[in-house]
Scaffold this active site. Structure first.
Site, PDB file in Angstrom:
ATOM      1  N   HIS B 145       0.879  -1.167   0.000  1.00  0.00           N
ATOM      2  CA  HIS B 145       0.000   0.000   0.000  1.00  0.00           C
ATOM      3  C   HIS B 145       0.925   1.228   0.000  1.00  0.00           C
ATOM      4  CE1 HIS B 145      -2.800   2.970   1.704  1.00  0.00           C
ATOM      5  NE2 HIS B 145      -3.797   2.125   1.481  1.00  0.00           N
ATOM      6  N   ASP B 222       3.053  -3.859   8.178  1.00  0.00           N
ATOM      7  CA  ASP B 222       1.767  -3.188   7.961  1.00  0.00           C
ATOM      8  C   ASP B 222       0.688  -4.251   8.193  1.00  0.00           C
ATOM      9  OD1 ASP B 222      -0.597  -2.194   7.012  1.00  0.00           O
ATOM     10  OD2 ASP B 222       0.162  -1.628   5.036  1.00  0.00           O
ATOM     11  N   GLN B 225      -4.496  -5.170   7.224  1.00  0.00           N
ATOM     12  CA  GLN B 225      -5.432  -6.138   6.649  1.00  0.00           C
ATOM     13  C   GLN B 225      -5.350  -7.496   7.333  1.00  0.00           C
ATOM     14  OE1 GLN B 225      -7.707  -5.269   4.584  1.00  0.00           O
ATOM     15  NE2 GLN B 225      -6.969  -3.311   3.786  1.00  0.00           N
ATOM     16  N   LYS B 248     -10.556  -0.226  10.184  1.00  0.00           N
ATOM     17  CA  LYS B 248     -10.681  -1.463   9.414  1.00  0.00           C
ATOM     18  C   LYS B 248     -11.019  -2.651  10.309  1.00  0.00           C
ATOM     19  CE  LYS B 248      -7.291  -0.113   5.876  1.00  0.00           C
ATOM     20  NZ  LYS B 248      -8.103   0.498   4.824  1.00  0.00           N
ATOM     21  N   CYS B 387      -4.693   2.338  -3.673  1.00  0.00           N
ATOM     22  CA  CYS B 387      -3.448   2.857  -3.084  1.00  0.00           C
ATOM     23  C   CYS B 387      -2.290   1.893  -3.278  1.00  0.00           C
ATOM     24  CB  CYS B 387      -3.620   3.204  -1.610  1.00  0.00           C
ATOM     25  SG  CYS B 387      -4.851   4.452  -1.316  1.00  0.00           S
TER      26      CYS B 387
END
Lengths: 163, 431
Positions: B145, B222, B225, B248, B387
């Site tokens: 991303h 990261d 997700q 999220k 993104c």
């Protein structure tokens, strides 16, 4: 007609499939010409548009390359047909009318003369109901305006200001 | 995902109860159609308890935290710190290893800027370990991303470090065939996504962490997700830093978290400076509080942090193993779109090590137009480059459409989506 059908009218689908003005054309020597590259950063759609203005201040050709959704492709195609062979002052009026149409939230324009002038571009009225898609319809128009400004053709002509 | 293999997914009754807890899922769109929300990878919907937690905080506990000796301030501080504990335990971290940030983007930037500050000599002897020199290398992946790519490009530009990256194979998985030639003695940072927001593929964290450790590089994960969809234990994963956002994972917008291993946060210089993060301030110099407060300058997003804590507890109570097992079923349903003629999935077409995030292109129809037809049927998907422009470029496309699931997504949602998708090419005469 559903909102979706209002948006994707046949004339739009036809232009998207068989766009006018696709393929960059070399400018005529001695004309004012320039190119503009515009992107829609939210979706990556892009257009590179070249304009060629003759000595009398008439748009001789508009040609372009690009990739994007059917709305951006069709709108650039319709615009190309609309402004080719027109004096700059009329092009400025068409640009203003199309922007007004896009700001109309699906209601269209009251100004019959402006609607007449827009011709096929009136088919984009349905797009103006979808805020996320208005940018798609304006991508080619932004490239036209920018390339005209870069060409220097607007510099000393009445009615040919930036807006 | 051994854990999810053995855990039973949600029953129909349990899923119905979950869905009933999300008010927005009950609304209609586009002329009365029920909403089919398949855009949870962009942002998730929020359960009642999260909404109520914010209202309750403002109604009963709103006061400045970590200052003021009155009762309401004490209660506000307790709510704020309890939320930190809830989030920490949710991801297998210690309380003081969790720093509140405005989101995951801010968390990754915090690490990048702190390393830059250390390179500029800030943080004293403790921070020398973070200093970058020209020729040092920062490793990312082509699947990142932009939030886990651009901050590292900027850090390289400021320090003279060089950016390197792992590519992605045709199936959308990281190509780690040359780990040893990408992660080398020159590598100082390895930053990568746990789960791609485009392909849904789960990265082999163990392999990357082991390679980074071998050369003494710091890992930055990261986890945006992964945390909402899989059981995540940051201590067990062994990463040095991790970032994730509340919105999220069923929590509010405006808040997220940076995880840092305690000894690293203790040595890291601050980035944003001001009130609430200082010990002694004179007209010429200042000493800073220990972490996490050192990284929390100014008034914090307290009500949102409280909401994030409640979201973590809500997911904990359901059990992340069960959430993952449920979403695995949904992912398999989503992947059935490959049976529709003219649909190409960008990412793994099998359901091994992947979550319910499925990006795709439709032959002859631009992603924008695909989503417009779906939207007309009440189906919300994301469209664009999500993104992740380099990843899209890798696959030769400017934009994809993406359907993504969450704990509240049902098979019926996916069936409605597949039915609508099957009609898209005919609508545009692309068959």
């Amino acid at each position: 007609m559903s909102s979706l059908e209002q948006m994707y009218q046949q004339v739009i689908l036809d232009h998207a499939k068989h766009p006018h003005g696709r393929g960059l054309v070399d400018p005529v020597v001695g004309h004012l010409a320039a190119e503009s590259h515009q992107v829609n950063p939210t979706c990556g759609d892009e257009v590179t548009l070249r304009v060629d203005v003759d000595a009398d201040g008439t748009v001789e050709t508009v040609s372009w390359e690009g990739q994007g959704c059917s709305i951006s492709q069709a709108s650039t195609s319709v615009m190309t047909e609309l402004v080719t062979g027109r004096p700059l002052a009329e092009v400025a009026d068409l640009d203003a009318a199309f922007h007004a149409l896009m700001a109309s939230r699906g209601k269209g324009l009251d100004d019959d003369a402006a609607l007449d002038a827009l011709g096929d571009a009136e088919a984009f009225t349905g797009v103006s109901q979808y805020p996320a898609r208005i940018k798609c319809a304006l991508l080619g128009w932004a490239a036209l305006k920018d390339s005209l400004a870069r060409s220097g053709a607007l510099a000393d002509r009445p009615g040919g200001s930036d807006d | 995902m051994t854990a999810t293999d053995t855990v039973r997914p949600l029953t129909a009754a349990e899923l119905a109860a979950v869905r009933a807890d999300f008010p927005l899922l009950g609304r209609t769109v586009r002329g009365g159609r029920p909403l089919v929300y398949l855009d949870s990878a962009a942002t998730s919907q929020k359960p009642n308890v999260v909404l109520e937690a914010e209202v309750d905080f403002y109604e009963q506990r709103n006061a400045a935290v970590h200052r003021g000796a009155h009762q309401v301030a004490e209660e506000a501080t307790a709510a704020f710190e309890d939320a930190r504990s809830a989030v920490a335990s949710f991801v297998g971290a210690a309380d003081d290893e969790i720093v509140w940030t405005p989101g995951a983007t801010a968390a990754i930037n915090l690490v990048a800027y702190a390393l830059g500050n250390a390179t500029a000599g800030r943080g004293g002897a403790d921070a020398e370990r973070f200093r970058l020199a020209p020729g040092d290398e920062i490793v990312v992946t082509e699947a990142e991303h932009h939030a886990n790519l651009v901050p590292w490009q900027e850090l390289c530009a400021r320090t003279g470090a060089v950016l390197r990256w792992f590519g992605v194979d045709d199936d959308g998985r990281l190509d780690l065939s040359d780990v040893g030639s990408v992660i080398t003695e020159r590598t100082r940072v390895v930053a990568f996504g746990h789960v791609s927001n485009v392909t849904g593929a789960v990265a082999p964290v163990e392999t990357l962490v082991a390679a980074a450790r071998e050369v003494g590089a710091y890992t930055v994960l990261d986890a945006c997700q992964s945390v909402p969809h899989l059981p995540v234990d940051l201590h067990a994963l062994g990463v040095d830093f991790a970032a994730f956002s509340a919105h999220k994972m069923l929590g509010p917008t405006g808040v997220g978290a940076l995880y840092g291993r305690r000894e690293l946060l203790e040595a890291l210089p601050p980035v944003t400076t001001g009130g609430s993060m200082v010990e002694v301030v004179t007209m010429t110099e200042t000493t800073y509080m220990p972490p996490p407060q050192r990284f929390e300058a100014g008034t914090q997003m307290v009500a949102q942090a409280v909401g994030m804590g409640v979201a973590a507890q809500w997911l904990d109570e359901l059990g992340m193993g069960r959430v993952a097992a449920h979403e695995r079923e949904i992912a398999a349903e989503l992947l059935k779109i490959t049976e529709i003629p003219g649909i190409r999935v960008i990412g793994p077409s099998d359901d091994r090590d992947r979550i319910g995030v499925v990006s795709f292109v439709v032959d002859g129809v631009h992603a924008h137009d695909v989503s417009q037809v779906l939207d007309d049927r009440g189906i919300a998907v994301r469209v664009g480059h999500h993104c992740a422009q380099p990843l899209h470029r890798r696959f030769g496309v400017a934009a994809t459409a993406r359907a993504s699931a969450s704990v509240y997504t049902g098979v019926e949602d996916v069936v409605a989506f597949r039915e609508a998708l099957a009609g898209v090419r005919a609508f545009f005469g692309a068959e």
